[in-house]
Design an enzyme around this catalytic site. Sequence first.
Site, PDB file in Angstrom:
ATOM      1  N   PRO A 133     -15.404  -1.932 -21.171  1.00  0.00           N
ATOM      2  CG  PRO A 133     -14.531  -2.817 -23.164  1.00  0.00           C
ATOM      3  CD  PRO A 133     -15.690  -2.011 -22.618  1.00  0.00           C
ATOM      4  CB  CYS A 134     -12.193   0.629 -17.922  1.00  0.00           C
ATOM      5  SG  CYS A 134     -12.874  -0.168 -16.466  1.00  0.00           S
ATOM      6  CG  HIS A 135     -11.108  -5.436 -18.592  1.00  0.00           C
ATOM      7  ND1 HIS A 135     -12.459  -5.177 -18.707  1.00  0.00           N
ATOM      8  CD2 HIS A 135     -10.844  -6.430 -19.490  1.00  0.00           C
ATOM      9  CE1 HIS A 135     -12.979  -5.973 -19.618  1.00  0.00           C
ATOM     10  NE2 HIS A 135     -12.030  -6.741 -20.113  1.00  0.00           N
TER      11      HIS A 135
END
Length: 365
Positions: A326-328
Amino acid sequence: MATDTLHDLFDLTLPDPATLYRALLAREATYEGRVYVCVATTGIFCRLTCPARKPLAENCTFRPTIGACIEAGFRPCKRCHPLQPAAEADPMIAALLAALDARPAYRFGEEDIARMGYDLSTVRRAFKRHFGMTFLDMARHRRLREGFETLALGGSVIAAQQEAGFQSASAFRAAFARLLGCAPGDIAGEGRLLADWIGTPLGDMIAISSPTHLHLLEFIERRGLPAEIARLRQGVKGALGIGSTAPTEQIRAELGAYFAGRSADFATPVALDGSAFTRAVWAELRRIPAGESVSYAEIARRIGAPAAIRAVARANGANQLALIIPCHRVIGADGALTGYGGGLWRKQRLLEIEAQYRTRPQQVG
């Protein structure tokens, strides 16, 4: 996808999926025109009042607009005709939908709308209001989807070109290459890795898997997608085909649960191709609970390299497993949104979606 349809894609004010599923079973008219059910096993979307046999709850996702259903890759049901109310209310919409049904493979353009005697801006506003997308967007989604599915079912490139409504092979190859970074002939057929199309409320995604692991999951608008696919093709010496695998089907189901508000856990086995430092960053990203966000500096501190903030940002950008890693959930030190390959508007929506998970215990991926 235009940002002015952003709030049409996922409405956090909708009732929970369990309530909507009960309404589907009872064929309640309460949500008529406000929500639609998309059925994973059939690829169609319906009104909640549809008389067809009811699907299992785990195969259902609910979306607030027809446009969101179409953009997620679902077709309108032929029994309950979800597009019909708008057509009945507006003769112009009825005429254009009839034209699309009569020539689904035709490449409609603005000149066709004008030739039918309609004002372009009026048509655009009407379709955006009723469906959350323009008429030309609706036609384009139908064509590209048809071509991709023809290849996935083992059809020839020529058959896929014809299904997609491209008059020339070169135009079809160019459109396909813009989407996947390679010509259809380079990706059709069997392969050590298989690419498949997954629809979501925030736009279509491409999944690429081996029989045992998921190697890529990206939104199709990601600018770096063609380069990522090229690297995967190079790694398997061009043996990249179209089709589904067990990991793809698993992540399809997990994405359905995620967007339906049931779970933010992803257990699909993934292949991680990166340096030891990059994998350490990715592992730390997966420890961020849904509903929370951290800065690049905090990630660097957590992995024991507080000065490596830029390297952390590069590792973040190298991620090709959207949502799973989950780089967001990484934001700037000042709390501002930072770059995201899927688009800042989508990053904002993902964080808003995950706010519902904030008080729930989540498993670490």
